[in-house]
Write an enzyme that holds these catalytic residues in place. Structure first.
Site, PDB file in Angstrom:
ATOM      1  N   MET A 175      -3.926  -6.741  -7.173  1.00 17.84           N
ATOM      2  CA  MET A 175      -3.687  -7.453  -8.004  1.00 17.84           C
ATOM      3  C   MET A 175      -5.005  -8.294  -8.277  1.00 17.84           C
ATOM      4  O   MET A 175      -4.011  -9.819  -8.503  1.00 17.84           O
ATOM      5  CB  MET A 175      -2.365  -8.274  -6.932  1.00 17.84           C
ATOM      6  CG  MET A 175      -1.022  -7.392  -6.886  1.00 17.84           C
ATOM      7  SD  MET A 175      -0.779  -6.794  -8.167  1.00 17.84           S
ATOM      8  CE  MET A 175       0.434  -8.162  -9.166  1.00 17.84           C
ATOM      9  N   ARG A 176      -5.794  -7.170  -8.857  1.00 15.92           N
ATOM     10  CA  ARG A 176      -6.709  -8.516  -9.518  1.00 15.92           C
ATOM     11  C   ARG A 176      -7.394  -7.841 -10.500  1.00 15.92           C
ATOM     12  O   ARG A 176      -7.262  -6.748 -10.876  1.00 15.92           O
ATOM     13  CB  ARG A 176      -8.216  -8.844  -8.957  1.00 15.92           C
ATOM     14  CG  ARG A 176      -8.003  -8.877  -6.919  1.00 15.92           C
ATOM     15  CD  ARG A 176      -7.500 -11.073  -7.027  1.00 15.92           C
ATOM     16  NE  ARG A 176      -8.646 -11.871  -8.040  1.00 15.92           N
ATOM     17  CZ  ARG A 176      -8.644 -12.630  -7.769  1.00 15.92           C
ATOM     18  NH1 ARG A 176      -7.411 -13.206  -7.852  1.00 15.92           N
ATOM     19  NH2 ARG A 176      -8.816 -14.077  -8.627  1.00 15.92           N
ATOM     20  N   ILE A 177      -7.138  -8.823 -12.493  1.00 14.18           N
ATOM     21  CA  ILE A 177      -8.037  -8.375 -13.083  1.00 14.18           C
ATOM     22  C   ILE A 177      -9.090  -8.259 -13.015  1.00 14.18           C
ATOM     23  O   ILE A 177     -10.276  -8.481 -12.478  1.00 14.18           O
ATOM     24  CB  ILE A 177      -7.407  -9.069 -13.769  1.00 14.18           C
ATOM     25  CG1 ILE A 177      -5.847  -9.416 -14.716  1.00 14.18           C
ATOM     26  CG2 ILE A 177      -8.755  -8.742 -15.382  1.00 14.18           C
ATOM     27  CD1 ILE A 177      -5.291 -10.286 -15.588  1.00 14.18           C
ATOM     28  N   LEU A 178      -9.752  -6.790 -13.560  1.00 15.23           N
ATOM     29  CA  LEU A 178     -10.817  -6.647 -13.454  1.00 15.23           C
ATOM     30  C   LEU A 178     -12.025  -6.510 -14.400  1.00 15.23           C
ATOM     31  O   LEU A 178     -12.072  -6.122 -15.561  1.00 15.23           O
ATOM     32  CB  LEU A 178     -11.184  -5.290 -12.355  1.00 15.23           C
ATOM     33  CG  LEU A 178     -10.967  -4.707 -11.640  1.00 15.23           C
ATOM     34  CD1 LEU A 178     -10.351  -3.656 -10.933  1.00 15.23           C
ATOM     35  CD2 LEU A 178     -11.985  -5.249 -10.542  1.00 15.23           C
ATOM     36  N   GLU A 202       6.643   6.537  -8.606  1.00 21.44           N
ATOM     37  CA  GLU A 202       5.132   6.770  -8.596  1.00 21.44           C
ATOM     38  C   GLU A 202       4.768   6.933  -7.020  1.00 21.44           C
ATOM     39  O   GLU A 202       3.554   7.664  -7.810  1.00 21.44           O
ATOM     40  CB  GLU A 202       4.985   4.558  -8.238  1.00 21.44           C
ATOM     41  CG  GLU A 202       5.295   3.566  -9.282  1.00 21.44           C
ATOM     42  CD  GLU A 202       5.023   2.115  -9.338  1.00 21.44           C
ATOM     43  OE1 GLU A 202       4.130   1.921  -8.251  1.00 21.44           O
ATOM     44  OE2 GLU A 202       6.231   1.611  -9.231  1.00 21.44           O
ATOM     45  N   THR A 206      -9.594   0.748 -18.842  1.00 13.83           N
ATOM     46  CA  THR A 206     -10.437   0.513 -19.389  1.00 13.83           C
ATOM     47  C   THR A 206     -10.329  -1.102 -19.450  1.00 13.83           C
ATOM     48  O   THR A 206     -10.156  -1.882 -18.635  1.00 13.83           O
ATOM     49  CB  THR A 206      -9.789   0.988 -21.467  1.00 13.83           C
ATOM     50  OG1 THR A 206      -8.574   0.693 -21.623  1.00 13.83           O
ATOM     51  CG2 THR A 206     -10.867   2.209 -21.238  1.00 13.83           C
ATOM     52  N   ASN A 250      -5.286   3.919 -12.615  1.00 13.63           N
ATOM     53  CA  ASN A 250      -4.039   2.797 -12.511  1.00 13.63           C
ATOM     54  C   ASN A 250      -3.399   3.306 -12.385  1.00 13.63           C
ATOM     55  O   ASN A 250      -2.447   3.860 -13.818  1.00 13.63           O
ATOM     56  CB  ASN A 250      -4.272   1.459 -13.001  1.00 13.63           C
ATOM     57  CG  ASN A 250      -3.533   0.109 -12.855  1.00 13.63           C
ATOM     58  OD1 ASN A 250      -3.670   0.226 -11.589  1.00 13.63           O
ATOM     59  ND2 ASN A 250      -2.892  -0.162 -13.458  1.00 13.63           N
ATOM     60  N   HIS A 281       1.030   1.636 -13.130  1.00  7.12           N
ATOM     61  CA  HIS A 281       1.393   0.449 -13.646  1.00  7.12           C
ATOM     62  C   HIS A 281       3.221   0.722 -13.700  1.00  7.12           C
ATOM     63  O   HIS A 281       3.391   1.654 -14.553  1.00  7.12           O
ATOM     64  CB  HIS A 281       1.025   0.061 -15.080  1.00  7.12           C
ATOM     65  CG  HIS A 281       1.288  -1.443 -15.509  1.00  7.12           C
ATOM     66  ND1 HIS A 281       1.130  -2.093 -14.973  1.00  7.12           N
ATOM     67  CD2 HIS A 281       2.777  -1.437 -16.719  1.00  7.12           C
ATOM     68  CE1 HIS A 281       2.212  -2.953 -16.109  1.00  7.12           C
ATOM     69  NE2 HIS A 281       2.827  -2.518 -16.689  1.00  7.12           N
ATOM     70  N   GLY A 293       0.478  -1.476   0.351  1.00  2.00           N
ATOM     71  CA  GLY A 293       0.062  -0.032   0.304  1.00  2.00           C
ATOM     72  C   GLY A 293       0.987   1.378   0.262  1.00  2.00           C
ATOM     73  O   GLY A 293       0.449   2.698   0.536  1.00  2.00           O
TER      74      GLY A 293
HETATM   75  C1  GRF Z   1       3.804  -0.962  -7.591  1.00  5.23           C
HETATM   76  O1  GRF Z   1       4.754  -1.003  -8.110  1.00  5.23           O
HETATM   77  C2  GRF Z   1       2.625  -0.926  -8.635  1.00  5.23           C
HETATM   78  O2  GRF Z   1       3.234   0.353  -9.733  1.00  5.23           O
HETATM   79  C3  GRF Z   1       2.084  -2.103  -8.999  1.00  5.23           C
HETATM   80  O3  GRF Z   1       1.941  -2.472  -7.463  1.00  5.23           O
HETATM   81  C4  GRF Z   1       2.668  -2.266  -6.709  1.00  5.23           C
HETATM   82  C5  GRF Z   1       2.323  -1.621  -5.595  1.00  5.23           C
HETATM   83  O4  GRF Z   1       3.101  -1.411  -4.530  1.00  5.23           O
HETATM   84  N1  GRF Z   1       0.988  -2.154  -9.595  1.00  5.23           N
HETATM   85  P1  GRF Z   1       2.321  -0.985  -3.212  1.00  5.23           P
HETATM   86  O5  GRF Z   1       1.077  -1.774  -3.104  1.00  5.23           O
HETATM   87  O6  GRF Z   1       1.645   1.047  -4.130  1.00  5.23           O
HETATM   88  O7  GRF Z   1       3.351  -0.435  -2.596  1.00  5.23           O
END
Ligand code: GRF
Length: 203
Positions: free
Chosen positions: A92-95, A176, A143, A109, A111, A14
């Site tokens: 980490m689930r495809i929606l 990020e 999308t 999202n 990525h 998170g």
């Molecule tokens: C991040 O690298 C994000 O881009 C990917 O999963 C990771 C999540 O990290 N989809 P966190 O749970 O926000 O620390």
């Protein structure tokens, strides 16, 4: 002033969720209203609670592989918080298409690649295997197709000699945490122009 209400979906540590929640204060146009995890052991749940954000768990494993039923329950849970914006933050689930359509135009999202390169998993290992000189992350509207949708922001970092997926991933993750809040602040105001960040832009 009425703030945009933001729900955040996580599965793990998170850290992006924390960066987003911490950014939403003062004159920021949005406020966090709910953090949902599909895993009860997600470390981010406690972090969200510590930040004063309501949390909920909806374990996909309780639905016996019925993805549609899981997503209906997830939508009910999210909608009870009446969000204007839903941020996937390491969810980490495809929606599926119904979920995506339900939140069309308000589902974001992040990525860990410079999309359209390296959709899917193991992005850093794949970028290193391809001898890329730069890597990064992308915030996009969600999308129906995986890791597609209009790009709202990208941050670039260099790939350095000796990088491993772990060292590169840590460098990207730091960006990020800059990029996602920067995009959300604009998105909440209805601005969709591209946000670009470079490694040196970190504050
Ligand atoms: C991040 O690298 C994000 O881009 C990917 O999963 C990771 C999540 O990290 N989809 P966190 O749970 O926000 O620390």
């Amino acid at each position: 002033m009425s703030h945009a209400r933001v729900a955040l979906l996580i599965s793990g540590g998170g850290s992006n969720m924390v960066a987003l929640v911490r950014s939403m204060y003062g004159t920021h146009p949005a406020r966090p209203v709910l953090v949902v995890s599909n895993r009860a052991d997600a470390g981010g749940l406690q972090l969200a609670a510590d930040l004063g954000v309501p949390t909920a768990v909806l374990d996909h494993r309780g639905f016996g592989g019925d993805r549609a039923a899981f997503e209906v329950a997830l939508m009910d849970l999210i909608d009870a918080a009446q969000p204007d914006i839903v941020c996937l933050a390491g969810f980490m689930r495809i929606l599926g298409p119904e979920f995506v359509a339900h939140y069309a135009g308000r589902l974001l999202n992040i990525h860990p690649s410079l999309l359209p390169k390296y959709r899917g998993l193991d992005t850093h290992a794949r970028a290193l295997a391809a001898c890329e000189h730069e890597a990064g992350c992308t915030v996009h509207e969600v999308t129906a197709a995986l890791d597609e949708g209009p790009i709202l922001g990208q941050a670039r970092v260099p790939v350095l000699p000796g990088d491993t997926p772990q060292t590169l991933g840590a460098r990207v993750l730091a960006m990020e945490h800059q990029l996602y809040p920067a995009v959300l602040a604009r998105f909440a105001l209805g601005e969709r122009d591209l946000v670009r960040l470079e490694a040196g832009d970190q504050t």
